[in-house]
Design a protein around this motif. Structure first.
Motif, PDB file in Angstrom:
ATOM      1  N   GLN A 231     -15.065 -30.773 -20.547  1.00 39.69           N
ATOM      2  CA  GLN A 231     -14.542 -30.102 -19.355  1.00 39.69           C
ATOM      3  C   GLN A 231     -13.843 -28.794 -19.659  1.00 39.69           C
ATOM      4  OE1 GLN A 231     -12.120 -32.598 -16.783  1.00 39.69           O
ATOM      5  NE2 GLN A 231     -13.862 -34.000 -16.540  1.00 39.69           N
ATOM      6  N   GLU A 232     -13.103 -28.752 -20.756  1.00 34.80           N
ATOM      7  CA  GLU A 232     -12.197 -27.628 -20.999  1.00 34.80           C
ATOM      8  C   GLU A 232     -12.718 -26.613 -22.015  1.00 34.80           C
ATOM      9  OE1 GLU A 232      -9.377 -27.324 -19.234  1.00 34.80           O
ATOM     10  OE2 GLU A 232      -9.782 -29.210 -18.188  1.00 34.80           O
ATOM     11  N   ALA A 233     -13.818 -26.947 -22.704  1.00 36.63           N
ATOM     12  CA  ALA A 233     -14.344 -26.027 -23.713  1.00 36.63           C
ATOM     13  C   ALA A 233     -15.870 -26.039 -23.643  1.00 36.63           C
ATOM     14  CB  ALA A 233     -13.873 -26.448 -25.106  1.00 36.63           C
ATOM     15  N   THR A 234     -16.507 -25.259 -24.536  1.00 40.23           N
ATOM     16  CA  THR A 234     -17.974 -25.286 -24.599  1.00 40.23           C
ATOM     17  C   THR A 234     -18.379 -26.128 -25.801  1.00 40.23           C
ATOM     18  OG1 THR A 234     -18.004 -23.041 -23.740  1.00 40.23           O
ATOM     19  CG2 THR A 234     -20.051 -23.870 -24.681  1.00 40.23           C
ATOM     20  N   VAL A 235     -18.913 -27.314 -25.544  1.00 38.85           N
ATOM     21  CA  VAL A 235     -19.339 -28.196 -26.629  1.00 38.85           C
ATOM     22  C   VAL A 235     -20.718 -27.748 -27.104  1.00 38.85           C
ATOM     23  CG1 VAL A 235     -19.965 -30.558 -27.262  1.00 38.85           C
ATOM     24  CG2 VAL A 235     -17.987 -30.136 -25.773  1.00 38.85           C
ATOM     25  N   GLN A 236     -20.812 -27.485 -28.416  1.00 42.81           N
ATOM     26  CA  GLN A 236     -22.078 -26.981 -28.946  1.00 42.81           C
ATOM     27  C   GLN A 236     -22.877 -28.043 -29.657  1.00 42.81           C
ATOM     28  OE1 GLN A 236     -20.510 -23.903 -31.437  1.00 42.81           O
ATOM     29  NE2 GLN A 236     -21.123 -22.414 -29.892  1.00 42.81           N
ATOM     30  N   ASP A 237     -22.140 -28.984 -30.290  1.00 42.45           N
ATOM     31  CA  ASP A 237     -22.822 -29.939 -31.141  1.00 42.45           C
ATOM     32  C   ASP A 237     -21.941 -31.167 -31.291  1.00 42.45           C
ATOM     33  OD1 ASP A 237     -25.008 -30.628 -32.581  1.00 42.45           O
ATOM     34  OD2 ASP A 237     -24.230 -29.860 -34.484  1.00 42.45           O
ATOM     35  N   ARG A 250     -18.454 -29.723 -32.458  1.00 41.07           N
ATOM     36  CA  ARG A 250     -18.252 -28.283 -32.597  1.00 41.07           C
ATOM     37  C   ARG A 250     -18.090 -27.668 -31.207  1.00 41.07           C
ATOM     38  NH1 ARG A 250     -22.636 -26.065 -35.496  1.00 41.07           N
ATOM     39  NH2 ARG A 250     -23.372 -24.975 -33.654  1.00 41.07           N
ATOM     40  N   VAL A 251     -16.983 -26.956 -31.049  1.00 41.36           N
ATOM     41  CA  VAL A 251     -16.677 -26.385 -29.737  1.00 41.36           C
ATOM     42  C   VAL A 251     -16.305 -24.914 -29.864  1.00 41.36           C
ATOM     43  CG1 VAL A 251     -15.851 -28.512 -28.650  1.00 41.36           C
ATOM     44  CG2 VAL A 251     -14.250 -27.086 -29.946  1.00 41.36           C
ATOM     45  N   VAL A 252     -16.554 -24.183 -28.784  1.00 40.91           N
ATOM     46  CA  VAL A 252     -15.936 -22.871 -28.608  1.00 40.91           C
ATOM     47  C   VAL A 252     -14.813 -23.098 -27.614  1.00 40.91           C
ATOM     48  CG1 VAL A 252     -16.245 -20.494 -27.880  1.00 40.91           C
ATOM     49  CG2 VAL A 252     -18.134 -21.709 -28.945  1.00 40.91           C
ATOM     50  N   ILE A 253     -13.605 -22.779 -28.046  1.00 39.75           N
ATOM     51  CA  ILE A 253     -12.446 -23.176 -27.242  1.00 39.75           C
ATOM     52  C   ILE A 253     -11.433 -22.035 -27.191  1.00 39.75           C
ATOM     53  CG2 ILE A 253     -11.286 -24.265 -29.230  1.00 39.75           C
ATOM     54  CD1 ILE A 253     -10.385 -26.514 -27.279  1.00 39.75           C
ATOM     55  N   SER A 254     -10.811 -21.873 -26.050  1.00 33.03           N
ATOM     56  CA  SER A 254      -9.788 -20.838 -25.939  1.00 33.03           C
ATOM     57  C   SER A 254      -8.517 -21.308 -26.626  1.00 33.03           C
ATOM     58  CB  SER A 254      -9.508 -20.532 -24.465  1.00 33.03           C
ATOM     59  OG  SER A 254      -8.828 -21.622 -23.881  1.00 33.03           O
ATOM     60  N   SER A 255      -7.686 -20.357 -27.047  1.00 37.57           N
ATOM     61  CA  SER A 255      -6.448 -20.723 -27.741  1.00 37.57           C
ATOM     62  C   SER A 255      -5.585 -21.619 -26.861  1.00 37.57           C
ATOM     63  CB  SER A 255      -5.645 -19.472 -28.109  1.00 37.57           C
ATOM     64  OG  SER A 255      -6.496 -18.420 -28.395  1.00 37.57           O
ATOM     65  N   SER A 256      -5.537 -21.329 -25.572  1.00 40.53           N
ATOM     66  CA  SER A 256      -4.670 -22.119 -24.698  1.00 40.53           C
ATOM     67  C   SER A 256      -5.221 -23.538 -24.546  1.00 40.53           C
ATOM     68  CB  SER A 256      -4.494 -21.443 -23.342  1.00 40.53           C
ATOM     69  OG  SER A 256      -5.700 -21.478 -22.621  1.00 40.53           O
ATOM     70  N   ALA A 257      -6.551 -23.667 -24.413  1.00 37.60           N
ATOM     71  CA  ALA A 257      -7.126 -25.008 -24.303  1.00 37.60           C
ATOM     72  C   ALA A 257      -6.904 -25.781 -25.596  1.00 37.60           C
ATOM     73  CB  ALA A 257      -8.613 -24.921 -23.983  1.00 37.60           C
ATOM     74  N   TYR A 258      -6.988 -25.071 -26.740  1.00 34.41           N
ATOM     75  CA  TYR A 258      -6.807 -25.759 -28.015  1.00 34.41           C
ATOM     76  C   TYR A 258      -5.376 -26.261 -28.181  1.00 34.41           C
ATOM     77  CZ  TYR A 258      -7.051 -26.820 -32.993  1.00 34.41           C
ATOM     78  OH  TYR A 258      -7.007 -27.456 -34.203  1.00 34.41           O
TER      79      TYR A 258
END
Ligand SMILES: Nc1nc2c(ncn2[C@@H]2O[C@H](COP(=O)(O)OP(=O)(O)OP(=O)(O)O)[C@@H](O)[C@H]2O)c(=O)[nH]1
Ligand SMILES: [Mg+2]
Length: 271
Positions: A231-237, A250-258
């Motif tokens: 929901q909060e990040a882009t899940v890649q794998d 593996r995710v691409v995640i914003s600093s605030s979401a992390y």
């Protein structure tokens, strides 16, 4: 009605008036759609603006990066008078929008200045500016100075101006070329040389500019972490490790979401 006007002439005149009204309405509509499109794009994807002196290879480079046949390079001035947007993918599968812009000129014809600045307004709203240079051109340094001066004139936000990524294009025409002591990436948009390195650099810069990072997180499959990340990040794998009842995600995640993730799930570890 003028005394000498025939019925046919009157009808023609009325039709002309009507055509003018419709054209004006169409222009307004087009503008509105453009603005809506811009807002929508901005919410969903990072935007990379390609700027540079005319004929430096912006359109060719976007085509090379996106593999989009619809972007047809033209070897003439102002082949592209409108700003066009094309979607591409970075190595981590983050989608970006490449904005093609009208090439700069040292002496812009007065009649074109207005359309020219209008097309560049979008640059200020992008996440990253890429300055494409034709390093095979005898006046490449002068062209660079012209472009930088024009960019300063656009009053871009300081972080955007400071993070401009310089691309040295057409290196196929300069045997043995290597960019001297700069951070620039050397490519041939035409032959596809240097594109993997450019994509990596673009990704780095885009992630940094948008406050995101690529991480691999170990999560428990029984918990809520995985659905939270979806929901909060882009899940890649997702790499499931059955014996551990866990997965490496593996995710691409914003600093605030992390930082929210770490607070919510302190037991999850970054790999
Ligand atoms: N040899 C060589 N030619 C290139 C390269 N990249 C672009 N060109 C050529 O340079 C010319 C201009 O390329 P465009 O991509 O249209 O340049 P542009 O920057 O979009 O030009 P404007 O839209 O007019 O500002 C075309 O003839 C391209 O084929 C390259 O890496 N090597
Ligand atoms: Mg172009």
């Amino acid at each position: 009605m003028g005394s000498g006007e025939s019925l046919v002439q009157v009808q023609r005149r009325l039709l002309k008036d009507k055509e003018l009204k419709i054209r004006k309405a169409l222009d307004r509509l087009r503008e509105k759609r453009r603005l809506l499109g811009r807002q929508r794009r901005r919410r969903e994807f990072p935007v990379v603006s390609m700027v540079g002196y005319t004929n430096c290879g912006k359109t060719t480079l976007i085509k090379a990066l996106t593999g989009d046949d619809a972007v047809r390079p033209q070897d003439r001035l102002f082949a592209t008078l409108d700003v066009t947007a094309h979607a591409g993918w970075l190595p981590s599968r983050v989608a970006v929008i490449y904005m093609d812009t009208v090439g700069f000129l040292s002496q812009l014809p007065h009649s074109l200045i207005e359309s020219f600045s209008a097309t560049l307004e979008d640059v200020a709203h992008s996440d990253l500016v890429v300055h494409v240079r034709d390093v095979s051109h005898p006046e490449t340094e002068l062209q660079k100075a012209t472009v930088l001066a024009a960019l300063r004139g656009l009053r871009l936000p300081a972080p955007l101006l400071d993070s401009v990524l310089e691309v040295h294009n057409k290196v196929d025409l300069v045997p043995g070329y290597s960019p001297s002591g700069s951070q620039a990436v050397a490519v041939s948009a035409l032959l596809g040389h240097g594109l993997p390195e450019l994509r990596a650099r673009l990704e780095d810069a885009v992630l940094r500019a948008t406050g995101r990072q690529v991480l691999t997180l170990r999560v428990r499959l029984a918990g809520a972490q995985l659905s939270w990340l979806h929901q909060e990040a882009t899940v890649q794998d997702v790499d499931v490790i059955p014996e551990a009842g866990a997965a490496d995600v593996r995710v691409v995640i914003s600093s605030s979401a992390y930082s929210r993730f770490r607070k919510l799930f302190p037991e999850s570890a970054s790999q």
